[in-house]
Scaffold this motif. Sequence first.
Motif, mmCIF file in Angstrom:
data_model
loop_
_atom_site.group_PDB
_atom_site.id
_atom_site.type_symbol
_atom_site.label_atom_id
_atom_site.label_comp_id
_atom_site.label_asym_id
_atom_site.label_seq_id
_atom_site.Cartn_x
_atom_site.Cartn_y
_atom_site.Cartn_z
ATOM 1 N N PHE A 122 33.059 -9.201 -21.441
ATOM 2 C CA PHE A 122 33.805 -8.064 -20.905
ATOM 3 C C PHE A 122 34.497 -8.466 -19.603
ATOM 4 C CE2 PHE A 122 30.898 -4.553 -22.823
ATOM 5 C CZ PHE A 122 31.449 -4.821 -24.068
ATOM 6 N N PRO A 123 35.775 -8.110 -19.446
ATOM 7 C CA PRO A 123 36.415 -8.315 -18.131
ATOM 8 C C PRO A 123 35.795 -7.359 -17.113
ATOM 9 C CG PRO A 123 37.875 -7.122 -19.618
ATOM 10 C CD PRO A 123 36.689 -7.540 -20.426
ATOM 11 N N LYS A 124 35.233 -7.926 -16.056
ATOM 12 C CA LYS A 124 34.488 -7.096 -15.098
ATOM 13 C C LYS A 124 35.396 -6.127 -14.348
ATOM 14 C CE LYS A 124 30.693 -8.999 -16.278
ATOM 15 N NZ LYS A 124 31.244 -9.732 -17.430
ATOM 16 N N ILE A 125 36.683 -6.464 -14.239
ATOM 17 C CA ILE A 125 37.617 -5.554 -13.584
ATOM 18 C C ILE A 125 37.775 -4.271 -14.402
ATOM 19 C CG2 ILE A 125 39.685 -6.465 -14.718
ATOM 20 C CD1 ILE A 125 39.387 -5.464 -11.014
ATOM 21 N N ALA A 126 37.453 -4.338 -15.721
ATOM 22 C CA ALA A 126 37.578 -3.162 -16.585
ATOM 23 C C ALA A 126 36.346 -2.272 -16.516
ATOM 24 C CB ALA A 126 37.817 -3.604 -18.031
ATOM 25 N N VAL A 127 35.155 -2.876 -16.339
ATOM 26 C CA VAL A 127 33.931 -2.071 -16.312
ATOM 27 C C VAL A 127 33.547 -1.660 -14.894
ATOM 28 C CG1 VAL A 127 33.064 -3.130 -18.426
ATOM 29 C CG2 VAL A 127 32.443 -4.124 -16.217
ATOM 30 N N ALA A 128 34.131 -2.322 -13.884
ATOM 31 C CA ALA A 128 33.797 -1.984 -12.502
ATOM 32 C C ALA A 128 34.077 -0.522 -12.168
ATOM 33 C CB ALA A 128 34.546 -2.911 -11.541
ATOM 34 N N PRO A 129 35.214 0.087 -12.619
ATOM 35 C CA PRO A 129 35.432 1.506 -12.297
ATOM 36 C C PRO A 129 34.336 2.423 -12.821
ATOM 37 C CG PRO A 129 37.470 0.493 -13.039
ATOM 38 C CD PRO A 129 36.386 -0.501 -13.282
ATOM 39 N N LEU A 130 33.732 2.056 -13.961
ATOM 40 C CA LEU A 130 32.655 2.883 -14.494
ATOM 41 C C LEU A 130 31.457 2.897 -13.549
ATOM 42 C CD1 LEU A 130 32.745 1.846 -18.268
ATOM 43 C CD2 LEU A 130 33.623 3.954 -17.230
ATOM 44 N N PHE A 131 31.095 1.724 -13.025
ATOM 45 C CA PHE A 131 29.963 1.653 -12.101
ATOM 46 C C PHE A 131 30.269 2.396 -10.800
ATOM 47 C CE2 PHE A 131 29.105 -2.081 -14.798
ATOM 48 C CZ PHE A 131 27.790 -1.808 -15.145
ATOM 49 N N VAL A 132 31.531 2.351 -10.382
ATOM 50 C CA VAL A 132 31.909 3.074 -9.168
ATOM 51 C C VAL A 132 31.785 4.572 -9.387
ATOM 52 C CG1 VAL A 132 33.804 3.580 -7.587
ATOM 53 C CG2 VAL A 132 33.400 1.230 -8.332
ATOM 54 N N VAL A 133 32.214 5.054 -10.570
ATOM 55 C CA VAL A 133 32.101 6.480 -10.891
ATOM 56 C C VAL A 133 30.634 6.898 -10.974
ATOM 57 C CG1 VAL A 133 32.540 8.205 -12.678
ATOM 58 C CG2 VAL A 133 34.339 6.602 -12.034
ATOM 59 N N TRP A 134 29.804 6.031 -11.601
ATOM 60 C CA TRP A 134 28.393 6.377 -11.789
ATOM 61 C C TRP A 134 27.606 6.320 -10.476
ATOM 62 C CZ3 TRP A 134 27.860 2.536 -16.465
ATOM 63 C CH2 TRP A 134 28.501 3.085 -17.571
ATOM 64 N N LEU A 135 27.879 5.301 -9.645
ATOM 65 C CA LEU A 135 27.004 4.998 -8.506
ATOM 66 C C LEU A 135 27.648 5.247 -7.154
ATOM 67 C CD1 LEU A 135 25.518 1.670 -9.928
ATOM 68 C CD2 LEU A 135 24.481 3.937 -9.987
ATOM 69 N N GLY A 136 28.929 5.616 -7.122
ATOM 70 C CA GLY A 136 29.575 5.911 -5.856
ATOM 71 C C GLY A 136 30.223 4.686 -5.231
ATOM 72 N N TYR A 137 30.623 4.819 -3.959
ATOM 73 C CA TYR A 137 31.398 3.799 -3.273
ATOM 74 C C TYR A 137 30.538 2.928 -2.339
ATOM 75 C CZ TYR A 137 35.674 5.999 -4.931
ATOM 76 O OH TYR A 137 36.676 6.492 -5.726
ATOM 77 N N GLY A 138 29.240 2.915 -2.536
ATOM 78 C CA GLY A 138 28.371 2.104 -1.701
ATOM 79 C C GLY A 138 28.237 0.678 -2.205
ATOM 80 N N ASP A 139 27.088 0.063 -1.905
ATOM 81 C CA ASP A 139 26.855 -1.334 -2.283
ATOM 82 C C ASP A 139 26.395 -1.489 -3.727
ATOM 83 O OD1 ASP A 139 27.576 -2.158 0.218
ATOM 84 O OD2 ASP A 139 25.521 -2.452 0.950
#
Length: 282
Positions: A133-150
Amino acid sequence: MTMTAEPTSTTKVPRRRKAQPDALPTANRGSAVAKNVGLRLIVPAVVLLAWWYTTSRDMVSPLIVPAPGDVWDALDSYVLGGVWNEDILSSARGTLWSFAIGLVLGIVGGSIMAFVASIKTAVYPYILAFQAFPKIAVAPLFVVWLGYGDAPKIIIGASLAVFPVISATMAGLIDVDPDEHNLMRSVGASKRQELRHLRFPRAMSYVFPALDIAVVGALLGVITAEIVGTEYGLGRVITERAAYGDSAAVYAVLIVLAVAGAILHLAVSTLHRVMPRSIVPK
């Protein structure tokens, strides 16, 4: 008739003094190091000269390739001036956590799959699929799920760091010399002794070269998540400065990342050298 006495076993035979192997190689080692340093400086010197010549002749737009002086001014203002301190610390913290998590999960997961074939058969294909999986494609999902922190960038960084460690651990634990294995069996070594003295050192000799890939993967994963969206980090700086057309600042971030990669590589190499030979064969 005169009899010649034969030398007895107590006769001392003068031994030839061994040559000191380290005397001459020390000088040679110093010259080799100097030569290697000189060779490594050639490429950046040529690149810097070509960069300066291209920009000084206005052969390319400053929006594409800023002048070296402008990049240095950005480094001086933002890095040495402390403007990016929080962003640098955030990216460094995320990278170290990602690398540590990837290292632990990789060694544990690789060890389990090396000894339990059914788990490897069931799990490893999905690890490969996720790695594709291209990580640039799944990264927005983790940001939506976990917020803008670390948390999102640590997960993305760890996902890139864990795969080379898993693969290296499995290969090292499985790829054992049959002669060495038979020798351990012949002396009555237990499974624990075989693991401690044969399989584990062999696995570490595979894992340490993979750590260079893992630590760079952790850094790239963190930067990728920061570009997508985060409160602090060098990836956020790249997005922000690019939006303002500040190419010099973007180049300054790239230089910081290059230096960070070199430092991480040096740290892994140093750790490899200081580890005991009983744990990591040199």
